[in-house]
Design a protein around this motif. Structure first.
Motif, PDB file in Angstrom:
ATOM      1  N   GLY A 114       0.830  -1.197   0.000  1.00 27.76           N
ATOM      2  CA  GLY A 114       0.000   0.000   0.000  1.00 27.76           C
ATOM      3  C   GLY A 114       0.864   1.248   0.000  1.00 27.76           C
ATOM      4  N   ALA A 115       0.232   2.375   0.250  1.00 29.43           N
ATOM      5  CA  ALA A 115       0.929   3.660   0.271  1.00 29.43           C
ATOM      6  C   ALA A 115       0.155   4.605   1.182  1.00 29.43           C
ATOM      7  N   PRO A 116       0.816   5.662   1.676  1.00 24.99           N
ATOM      8  CA  PRO A 116       0.132   6.544   2.622  1.00 24.99           C
ATOM      9  C   PRO A 116      -0.869   7.522   2.007  1.00 24.99           C
ATOM     10  N   VAL A 117      -0.812   7.743   0.681  1.00 32.16           N
ATOM     11  CA  VAL A 117      -1.728   8.731   0.100  1.00 32.16           C
ATOM     12  C   VAL A 117      -2.476   8.176  -1.110  1.00 32.16           C
ATOM     13  N   PHE A 118      -1.858   8.115  -2.284  1.00 31.48           N
ATOM     14  CA  PHE A 118      -2.587   7.862  -3.523  1.00 31.48           C
ATOM     15  C   PHE A 118      -2.932   6.395  -3.768  1.00 31.48           C
ATOM     16  N   ASP A 119      -2.129   5.479  -3.290  1.00 28.79           N
ATOM     17  CA  ASP A 119      -2.405   4.061  -3.504  1.00 28.79           C
ATOM     18  C   ASP A 119      -2.663   3.354  -2.188  1.00 28.79           C
ATOM     19  N   LYS A 120      -3.475   3.973  -1.341  1.00 29.07           N
ATOM     20  CA  LYS A 120      -3.820   3.348  -0.061  1.00 29.07           C
ATOM     21  C   LYS A 120      -4.486   2.003  -0.328  1.00 29.07           C
ATOM     22  N   LEU A 121      -4.064   0.992   0.396  1.00 28.50           N
ATOM     23  CA  LEU A 121      -4.647  -0.332   0.185  1.00 28.50           C
ATOM     24  C   LEU A 121      -6.139  -0.332   0.495  1.00 28.50           C
ATOM     25  N   GLU A 122      -6.528   0.352   1.585  1.00 26.09           N
ATOM     26  CA  GLU A 122      -7.966   0.413   1.933  1.00 26.09           C
ATOM     27  C   GLU A 122      -8.783   1.015   0.808  1.00 26.09           C
ATOM     28  N   ALA A 123      -8.264   2.087   0.212  1.00 29.84           N
ATOM     29  CA  ALA A 123      -8.995   2.765  -0.865  1.00 29.84           C
ATOM     30  C   ALA A 123      -9.142   1.847  -2.071  1.00 29.84           C
ATOM     31  N   ASP A 124      -8.079   1.121  -2.407  1.00 24.74           N
ATOM     32  CA  ASP A 124      -8.154   0.217  -3.556  1.00 24.74           C
ATOM     33  C   ASP A 124      -9.069  -0.969  -3.272  1.00 24.74           C
ATOM     34  N   LEU A 125      -9.040  -1.484  -2.033  1.00 21.88           N
ATOM     35  CA  LEU A 125      -9.961  -2.568  -1.671  1.00 21.88           C
ATOM     36  C   LEU A 125     -11.408  -2.084  -1.736  1.00 21.88           C
ATOM     37  N   ALA A 126     -11.653  -0.857  -1.245  1.00 21.20           N
ATOM     38  CA  ALA A 126     -13.007  -0.301  -1.285  1.00 21.20           C
ATOM     39  C   ALA A 126     -13.479  -0.139  -2.730  1.00 21.20           C
ATOM     40  N   LYS A 127     -12.609   0.379  -3.584  1.00 26.43           N
ATOM     41  CA  LYS A 127     -12.980   0.571  -4.994  1.00 26.43           C
ATOM     42  C   LYS A 127     -13.318  -0.765  -5.642  1.00 26.43           C
ATOM     43  N   ALA A 128     -12.492  -1.780  -5.386  1.00 26.76           N
ATOM     44  CA  ALA A 128     -12.725  -3.102  -5.982  1.00 26.76           C
ATOM     45  C   ALA A 128     -14.030  -3.711  -5.477  1.00 26.76           C
ATOM     46  N   CYS A 129     -14.226  -3.670  -4.178  1.00 28.75           N
ATOM     47  CA  CYS A 129     -15.423  -4.316  -3.601  1.00 28.75           C
ATOM     48  C   CYS A 129     -16.697  -3.548  -3.914  1.00 28.75           C
ATOM     49  N   MET A 130     -16.609  -2.223  -3.984  1.00 23.81           N
ATOM     50  CA  MET A 130     -17.793  -1.436  -4.315  1.00 23.81           C
ATOM     51  C   MET A 130     -18.142  -1.530  -5.798  1.00 23.81           C
ATOM     52  N   SER A 131     -17.258  -2.131  -6.602  1.00 22.49           N
ATOM     53  CA  SER A 131     -17.545  -2.356  -8.022  1.00 22.49           C
ATOM     54  C   SER A 131     -18.424  -3.580  -8.232  1.00 22.49           C
ATOM     55  N   ILE A 132     -18.606  -4.391  -7.198  1.00 19.00           N
ATOM     56  CA  ILE A 132     -19.434  -5.585  -7.300  1.00 19.00           C
ATOM     57  C   ILE A 132     -20.900  -5.149  -7.324  1.00 19.00           C
ATOM     58  N   PRO A 133     -21.708  -5.707  -8.238  1.00 17.63           N
ATOM     59  CA  PRO A 133     -23.125  -5.331  -8.265  1.00 17.63           C
ATOM     60  C   PRO A 133     -23.802  -5.552  -6.909  1.00 17.63           C
ATOM     61  N   ALA A 134     -24.650  -4.624  -6.520  1.00 20.30           N
ATOM     62  CA  ALA A 134     -25.442  -4.640  -5.282  1.00 20.30           C
ATOM     63  C   ALA A 134     -24.648  -4.277  -4.038  1.00 20.30           C
ATOM     64  N   ALA A 135     -23.327  -4.018  -4.168  1.00 19.96           N
ATOM     65  CA  ALA A 135     -22.536  -3.585  -3.005  1.00 19.96           C
ATOM     66  C   ALA A 135     -22.908  -2.150  -2.663  1.00 19.96           C
ATOM     67  N   LYS A 136     -23.164  -1.896  -1.391  1.00 19.72           N
ATOM     68  CA  LYS A 136     -23.594  -0.563  -0.960  1.00 19.72           C
ATOM     69  C   LYS A 136     -22.777   0.000   0.201  1.00 19.72           C
ATOM     70  N   GLY A 137     -21.874  -0.787   0.763  1.00 22.60           N
ATOM     71  CA  GLY A 137     -21.081  -0.284   1.875  1.00 22.60           C
ATOM     72  C   GLY A 137     -19.794  -1.063   2.024  1.00 22.60           C
ATOM     73  N   PHE A 138     -18.763  -0.404   2.563  1.00 21.30           N
ATOM     74  CA  PHE A 138     -17.452  -1.036   2.764  1.00 21.30           C
ATOM     75  C   PHE A 138     -16.868  -0.572   4.088  1.00 21.30           C
ATOM     76  N   GLU A 139     -16.318  -1.510   4.833  1.00 25.99           N
ATOM     77  CA  GLU A 139     -15.615  -1.196   6.079  1.00 25.99           C
ATOM     78  C   GLU A 139     -14.331  -2.015   6.128  1.00 25.99           C
ATOM     79  N   SER A 140     -13.309  -1.464   6.744  1.00 26.55           N
ATOM     80  CA  SER A 140     -12.126  -2.273   7.032  1.00 26.55           C
ATOM     81  C   SER A 140     -11.907  -2.255   8.534  1.00 26.55           C
ATOM     82  N   GLY A 141     -11.476  -3.385   9.063  1.00 29.16           N
ATOM     83  CA  GLY A 141     -11.286  -3.487  10.512  1.00 29.16           C
ATOM     84  C   GLY A 141     -12.607  -3.282  11.240  1.00 29.16           C
ATOM     85  N   ASP A 142     -12.562  -2.461  12.276  1.00 30.32           N
ATOM     86  CA  ASP A 142     -13.777  -2.179  13.062  1.00 30.32           C
ATOM     87  C   ASP A 142     -14.762  -1.281  12.327  1.00 30.32           C
TER      88      ASP A 142
END
Length: 199
Positions: A34-62
């Motif tokens: 990952g990276a601290p700004v532009f390629d944050k792993l959380e941001a990329d995971l959120a983008k990938a998972c929110m691309s799935i049809p019917a996905a409406k929310g994303f959380e990491s950790g708590d």
């Protein structure tokens, strides 16, 4: 799982649909992806998972539950694992990612899916001609997308992690450091001292 299947079946018989949350845990992910700004792993995971049809929310950790805690309660305190000597966190509330970068703990994400729109009950809608009508879904429609969503979430997380592994390889090993191990920089920083570790 049995209770979940019974609930989905109950909803299906009523001609309705239901949503839910898929939790995905990636184990043995190396620290440093990952990276601290532009390629944050959380941001990329959120983008990938929110691309799935019917996905409406994303959380990491708590995720949103963390907003109910104080900073002292929510902070992942570090410690040295007595068996392995590895730096670990006591709670993993961050879901294995801190500051956009993996910390070596399990990566934990939650993806929320909405109920399917097409149901067997009559619903009010409007036609293309602007007429108010009632619509009842016909044919075979899933009462819940969760069983189909699980492998999709797993695949998106795996692809994103593979992407970040390749970026890490390109960034860190394109010009390998061929100095002796004791002359290489300590990845823990210049003030960190470890027995039998890099200086």
């Amino acid at each position: 799982a049995k209770l979940m299947l019974e609930r989905i079946d109950e909803i299906r018989k009523a001609g309705n649909s239901i949503g839910g949350v898929v939790t995905c845990v990636a184990r043995n992910v190396p620290a440093g992806l990952g990276a601290p700004v532009f390629d944050k792993l959380e941001a990329d995971l959120a983008k990938a998972c929110m691309s799935i049809p019917a996905a409406k929310g994303f959380e990491s950790g708590d995720g949103f539950d963390g907003t109910l805690l104080s900073g002292k309660e929510h902070n992942d305190e570090f410690y040295i694992d007595p068996k392995t000597g590895a730096t670990r966190t006591k709670t993993n509330r961050s879901g294995g990612i801190q500051g956009g970068i993996t910390n070596g703990e399990n990566v934990v994400v939650h993806v929320a899916f909405k109920p399917t729109s097409t149901i067997g009950q009559a619903q009010a809608t409007v036609t293309r001609d602007g007429l108010a009508v009632e619509l009842r879904g016909k044919g075979r429609h899933d009462p819940c997308v969760l069983p189909r969503a699980v492998p999709m979430v797993e695949a998106m997380v795996a692809l994103t992690l593979a992407d970040h592994l390749m970026m890490q390889e390109a960034q860190c090993n394109l010009f390998p450091n061929e100095d002796a191990l004791e002359d290489q920089p300590n990845p823990m920083g210049t003030t960190a001292e470890r027995e039998d570790g890099p200086k």
